[in-house]
Design an enzyme around this catalytic site. Structure first.
Site, PDB file in Angstrom:
ATOM      1  CD  GLU A 178      -8.691 -16.110 -16.380  1.00  0.00           C
ATOM      2  OE1 GLU A 178      -9.670 -16.858 -16.528  1.00  0.00           O
ATOM      3  OE2 GLU A 178      -7.507 -16.471 -16.569  1.00  0.00           O
ATOM      4  CE  LYS A 191     -11.101 -19.434 -19.123  1.00  0.00           C
ATOM      5  NZ  LYS A 191     -10.172 -19.363 -17.982  1.00  0.00           N
ATOM      6  CB  CYS A 225      -7.400 -17.442 -19.531  1.00  0.00           C
ATOM      7  SG  CYS A 225      -5.883 -18.207 -18.865  1.00  0.00           S
TER       8      CYS A 225
END
Length: 294
Positions: free
Chosen positions: A43, A116, A153
């Site tokens: 990331e 995300k 993540c």
């Protein structure tokens, strides 16, 4: 056996973005020589993890998509005939930024992107300050090496995200990651957190009958404000099979590249043994759309 050679690149980051990118390029060149077909990076791989504190000047790190990084990695993908999963700080418009994974096809075109969806806000992880929650939904990206369920993540803690990718035909779950130890936690607590992080993702593999690829950064990064002791990123990048079996586990302390063979046909057999998708009670799950059931 239909095998996919997946490369993971676990790297430490310095304040020198050019150096970080150059080392990534060298690692991609290396894994290409080892036969990799798909490369997954961590990331926000171009820079240190800047979310440890809130600073409006750090929005200058963001870039448009397409932009400089996608151009660079697109040329690399085309030259080496690789599919590459990148993770970038996206500038969508003035004042509007995302944490975005971009998948580059082996001919250098952009196969798709994922913004995300779940954004954390914890001490040393002040991501809500920087990132607008994604608005592209949970949709896998079709590539020449397969249908990739790319998440980022904090998304890795949510079974709903993995399930929605699986229900749309994802053949592989992929998580670029930046997570590490909080300096004030005890050693036992630190290990519990790392093991929970691996366990929940291996659980997504089992529940969906899919391989999982997770690539984390590694090494210590100080808090520029000195309000915390900084983050010691725990590495531990891994590849797990569709029964959660650990195929490859990287170091907790060192940079590492690896090319891992993943049997892409095994998911079909596992789903025949454990037909979780067949037995889902979709007529009884309406309450999952509620925040909490009082």
């Amino acid at each position: 056996m239909n095998t996919l050679k997946v490369a993971i690149i676990q790297q430490h980051c310095t304040d020198n973005a050019s150096d970080n990118i150059q080392r990534l390029q060298q690692s991609i060149e290396q894994v290409a020589q080892e036969g990799a077909q798909l490369v997954v990076m961590q990331e926000l791989h171009n820079t240190p993890y800047f979310c440890q504190h809130e600073n409006v000047d750090l929005f200058d790190l963001a870039e448009p998509i397409p932009g400089p990084s996608t151009t660079l990695f697109s040329k690399l993908a085309a030259r080496l005939h690789l599919v590459i999963v990148t993770s970038l700080f996206e500038k969508r418009a003035p004042g509007l930024y995302h944490n975005t994974a971009v998948v580059i096809e082996s001919d250098g075109t952009i196969a798709g992107k994922y913004r995300k969806m779940h954004i954390p806000d914890d001490p040393a992880y002040y991501e809500k300050f920087y990132f607008t929650p994604g608005d592209l939904g949970f949709h896998p990206i079709h590539t020449s090496v397969g249908c990739l369920g790319v998440l980022v993540c904090w998304d890795q803690w949510y079974p709903e995200a993995a399930r929605l990718m699986a229900l749309q035909g994802a053949q592989l779950l992929i998580y670029p990651t930046a997570i590490g130890y909080e300096s004030s936690d005890t050693a036992d607590e630190q290990q519990r957190q790392r093991e929970a992080w691996m366990t929940v993702q291996r659980g997504h593999a089992v529940a969906n009958g899919l391989p999982v690829v997770t690539v984390n950064r590694v090494g210590y990064e100080p808090d520029p404000t000195a309000h915390t002791g900084g983050i010691n990123f725990w590495g531990s990048s891994f590849v797990a099979g569709p029964q959660g079996e650990m195929i490859h586990l990287a170091s907790t302390e060192s940079e590492e590249t690896a090319v891992v063979e993943v049997d892409m046909d095994r998911a079909e057999q596992v789903r025949r043994w454990w037909p979780f998708l067949r037995d889902r009670r979709i007529d009884q799950y309406a309450d999952i759309l509620r925040r909490y059931i009082d």
